[in-house]
Scaffold this active site. Structure first.
Site, short mmCIF file in Angstrom:
data_model
loop_
_atom_site.label_atom_id
_atom_site.label_comp_id
_atom_site.label_asym_id
_atom_site.label_seq_id
_atom_site.Cartn_x
_atom_site.Cartn_y
_atom_site.Cartn_z
CD GLU B 285 -28.50 1.82 16.61
OE1 GLU B 285 -27.74 2.33 17.45
OE2 GLU B 285 -29.32 2.49 15.95
CD GLU B 288 -26.52 -3.95 19.62
OE1 GLU B 288 -26.07 -2.95 19.04
OE2 GLU B 288 -26.60 -4.03 20.86
CB CYS B 305 -26.84 8.07 17.35
SG CYS B 305 -27.24 6.62 16.43
CB SER B 325 -27.57 -0.07 20.19
OG SER B 325 -26.59 -0.39 19.23
CE LYS B 364 -22.69 12.87 17.93
NZ LYS B 364 -22.63 11.40 17.90
CD GLU B 367 -20.20 10.03 20.57
OE1 GLU B 367 -20.26 10.92 19.71
OE2 GLU B 367 -20.91 9.02 20.53
CD GLU B 372 -15.52 4.91 26.71
OE1 GLU B 372 -14.71 5.45 27.49
OE2 GLU B 372 -16.75 5.13 26.74
CB CYS B 509 -28.96 16.07 15.07
SG CYS B 509 -28.70 14.44 15.76
#
Lengths: 169, 579
Positions: B285, B288, B305, B325, B364, B367, B372, B509
């Site tokens: 990141e 990037e 994230c 990102s 999560k 996710e 993908e 978190c």
């Protein structure tokens, strides 16, 4: 046959996204005009209801969560999210009308329309239901159809009233 | 307290007390050692006063007042527990219980339920005079992250407040009136047919078992019992400062050593650390960001994230996805690397690896299940459990958490820097990124590693960093309402930030939707402190200096943003419909 919850009726099918958007635009896409928009949609839909797909368009167009529109729709008893007849025949169930035998008026309409209270006629023109006091106790028991209030009812008068609405279509 | 703030004198249960103006009776009573019962009240949410369990008597007044919503006034005499008040509270409770299934033994919230505790306190159990009228409603358990059991709902409205006002997601709402008043979704649809982002904040504020995490612990036990499977686990940064809450440790206790030991005793073959892949995330990141800054890329770049946040932007701001990102989250980077890099290094067939993660987060789970997320050729992460489920596993295994020896993570994916540790709090990803980006861009050593401006629980924190003559403006937001504000500013061209950190949950978190029940603002502050203290004690506090990360790039990945890194560690996003 009566309309079951969730079952679309013909009038609803001819009411499209474009119609909903036009109503939203008429009120300037203002969030605080939500009630007015929903009432217009219900009226214009021909099925006296606001379906989920129409509520979703309103929500999208005025930038509110669909859940908020749903909250408003379920808060007010004047709204329905299930299709109803084009005309809502509402019989007053409040004490003064009840004491003047509003049940007999219900029976008159049931006979004339061929349906039970709470149901919709097969031609989707009428839904027969109860309402709270409409403030016309002097001519009670009363029936309300749209914005019109009818009192001092007899079976003949009921037949005449119902037919006048049938003739409009 | 503000210096110009007036103090109010009143009497509660015969005890004189002085509190600042604006204090509620509920809070004033705490000062004289009286705990007034509450159900719809939550310290971090707007007062609703719908449940009426907190009623108190005021001397000279005929009607009872709700302590949670009534502010004190000079000379007030409050009686918190007169026979009449007790009677009123019992009635409220009996009415709720008459509609509650009371199937406590089979409930996930058994022993952690506010209604259960209150029933015990007030001695109402088995003495309910009212006829039971429990509505059996369908269980919504098909989304894989959050279960909604509407039959258990007591209509307190905390979840609605969280979903509508704090997170501005608008999935859960109140509906109907009077007897039919209800907490539901738009048109009673299942959560997965709504705008729900699976942040799980509703599950942390629900006082009963009406909203809870989808329990995946059985899947973990099954994998552990299979002799042909090599089961590895990764633990998110914030879990180590939260898991102790479940076992009576003070809030924010850094219990990494106990946590690692517990995971080994549970039977995981390898105990690894998401902090390691958080460092990898910074490598990707961070580079990037530099790439975007130097190549006129889309700015500001926004962190990626937090999966609840990803679903939020995909749903509500699909036009702004190019700002995200492309770097995967640490959990997913770890997953992709465990079945490639680690499998290769350890000589294990990745088909036999079961990759488990312990996360503070319900999103999560979603996710890991995104189609993908299989760049390793397998499911990158197979099973996700939350901190709460992890605690359940520790109990099931019969472990005395606090008595366990302190152990260390396994090599090589257990070595992390201080930058990885602070990923668990709002501002942590930003700070970690700046620690690396500064050095990569300026080629100079960064001496002041603490970026205190981006720390803390404020919803929005801004800072400007000087990268050797190039000023970089950054902003850190937590909670989706604040994310919405920043996105609107960016969309309207009113924001001139280059880098934005977004964490879905208030506080980041440490306040995730999978954290122990009872997490409030104060708890989150302690957890933040726990993470920053741990970071401060570490020798290596920058991701690009983590030797385990450096060698992984050297032996396996090549360069950050390189071809292999791009394939395994970057992803794409999908615009989603709102309805």
């Amino acid at each position: 046959m009566t309309v079951q919850p969730g079952q679309c009726n013909c009038a609803a099918e001819s009411f499209t996204e474009r119609d909903v958007v036009a109503i939203v635009e008429k009120y300037g896409r203002e969030q605080d005009q939500l009630l007015a928009m929903l009432l217009d949609i219900q009226e214009a839909s021909g099925s006296s209801c606001v379906l989920r797909e129409w509520a979703a368009i309103v929500a999208r167009e005025i930038g509110l969560p669909l859940s908020k529109v749903f909250e408003v729709l379920t808060f007010y008893s004047m709204f329905s999210t299930e299709p109803r007849g084009r005309y809502l025949v509402e019989i007053c169930k409040s004490a003064p009308c009840k004491m003047c035998k509003s049940d007999e008026v219900v029976a008159m309409f049931e006979k004339e329309l061929g349906i039970k209270l709470g149901k919709t006629t097969p031609d989707k023109l009428f839904t027969l239901m109860h309402t709270s006091c409409v403030g016309a106790c002097d001519i009670g028991p009363v029936a309300k159809i749209g914005e019109d209030v009818y009192g001092d009812l007899t079976p003949e008068k009921v037949s005449e009233i119902v037919n006048s609405y049938r003739e409009k279509n | 307290m503000q210096p110009d703030c007036k103090n109010i004198n009143l009497i509660i249960d015969g005890v004189p007390v002085s509190v600042p103006e604006g204090t509620t009776i509920l809070d004033a009573a705490k000062k004289v050692g009286v705990k007034i019962p509450t159900l719809c009240h939550h310290p971090d949410l707007k007062v609703r006063a719908t449940c009426r369990i907190c009623v108190v008597e005021i001397k000279g007044q005929r009607k009872y007042k709700t302590a949670c919503s009534t502010e004190v006034w000079e000379g007030a005499e409050v009686i918190t527990n007169s026979p009449g008040v007790q009677q009123a509270r019992k009635m409220v409770l009996e009415l709720i219980l008459a509609e509650h299934p009371q199937a406590c033994l089979g409930c996930l919230r058994n022993t952690k339920c506010e209604l259960q505790a209150l029933t015990a306190e007030m001695g109402v159990a088995n003495k309910n005079r009212l006829k039971k009228t429990v509505k059996v409603l369908p269980l919504d358990d098909c989304n894989g992250a959050i279960v909604r059991d509407a039959s258990k709902c007591i209509q307190c409205g905390r979840c609605t407040e969280m979903c509508q006002e704090v997170q501005t997601v608008g999935a859960i709402t109140t509906a109907n009136r009077s007897m039919s008043y209800d907490v539901t979704t738009a048109f009673g649809k299942k959560l997965r047919e709504t705008t729900c982002v699976y942040c799980g904040q509703c599950t942390t504020v629900c006082p009963v078992g009406a909203l809870y995490e989808h329990d995946d612990t059985e899947k973990v036990w099954a994998a552990l019992a299979d002799p042909n499977k090599h089961v590895i686990v990764q633990t998110a940064p914030s879990v180590r400062v939260a898991i102790g809450d479940e076992f009576g440790l003070p809030a924010g206790t850094f219990s990494e050593g106990h946590m690692v030991a517990a995971l080994r005793r549970i039977g995981f073959d390898k105990v690894f650390d998401t902090n390691w892949s958080a460092d990898v995330t910074i490598m990707e990141e961070g580079h990037e960001l530099i790439h975007r800054l130097t190549n006129r890329g889309v700015l500001p770049m926004i962190t990626s994230c937090s999966p609840g946040w990803i679903k939020f932007i995909e749903t509500f701001y699909p036009d702004m996805l190019p700002h995200l990102s492309t770097a995967k989250s640490p959990q997913q980077m770890f997953g992709a690397l465990v079945k490639t890099f680690y499998a290769e290094k350890a000589g294990i067939d990745p088909a036999n690896i079961v990759s488990v993660s312990v996360m503070p987060c319900t999103a999560k789970k979603i996710e890991a299940a995104r189609p993908e997320m299989n760049d390793s050729g397998y499911r990158d992460v197979d099973i996700v459990i939350t901190t709460r489920e992890f605690a359940r596993m520790i109990r099931r295994k019969g472990l005395d958490f606090c008595a366990l020896p302190e152990e260390h993570f396994d090599d090589p994916m257990g070595v992390a820097s201080g930058a990885g540790v602070i990923f668990g709090t709002s501002g942590g990803v930003m700070e970690a990124a700046l620690r690396t980006v500064y050095e990569v861009v300026t080629k100079k050593e960064l001496h002041a590693l603490d970026f205190k401006a981006v720390r803390g629980q404020q919803g929005m924190k801004t800072a400007e960093v000087d990268l050797d003559g190039t000023p970089v403006k950054v902003v850190v937001v937590n909670g989706l309402k604040n994310a919405r504000k920043i996105l609107n500013e960016i969309r309207e061209g009113k924001a001139d930030y280059q880098f934005v950190e977004v964490m879905c949950c208030p506080g980041g978190c440490v306040g995730g939707g999978g954290q122990p029940v009872g997490t409030v603002r104060k708890t989150k502050a302690s957890r933040m402190e726990g993470l920053y203290t741990a970071d401060h004690k570490m020798n290596i506090r920058q991701s690009h200096k983590n030797p385990a990360v450096i060698s992984m790039y050297k032996d396996f990945l090549g360069e950050p943003l390189g071809e292999k890194a791009h394939h395994l560690l970057h992803t794409h996003y999908t615009p989603r419909e709102q309805q």
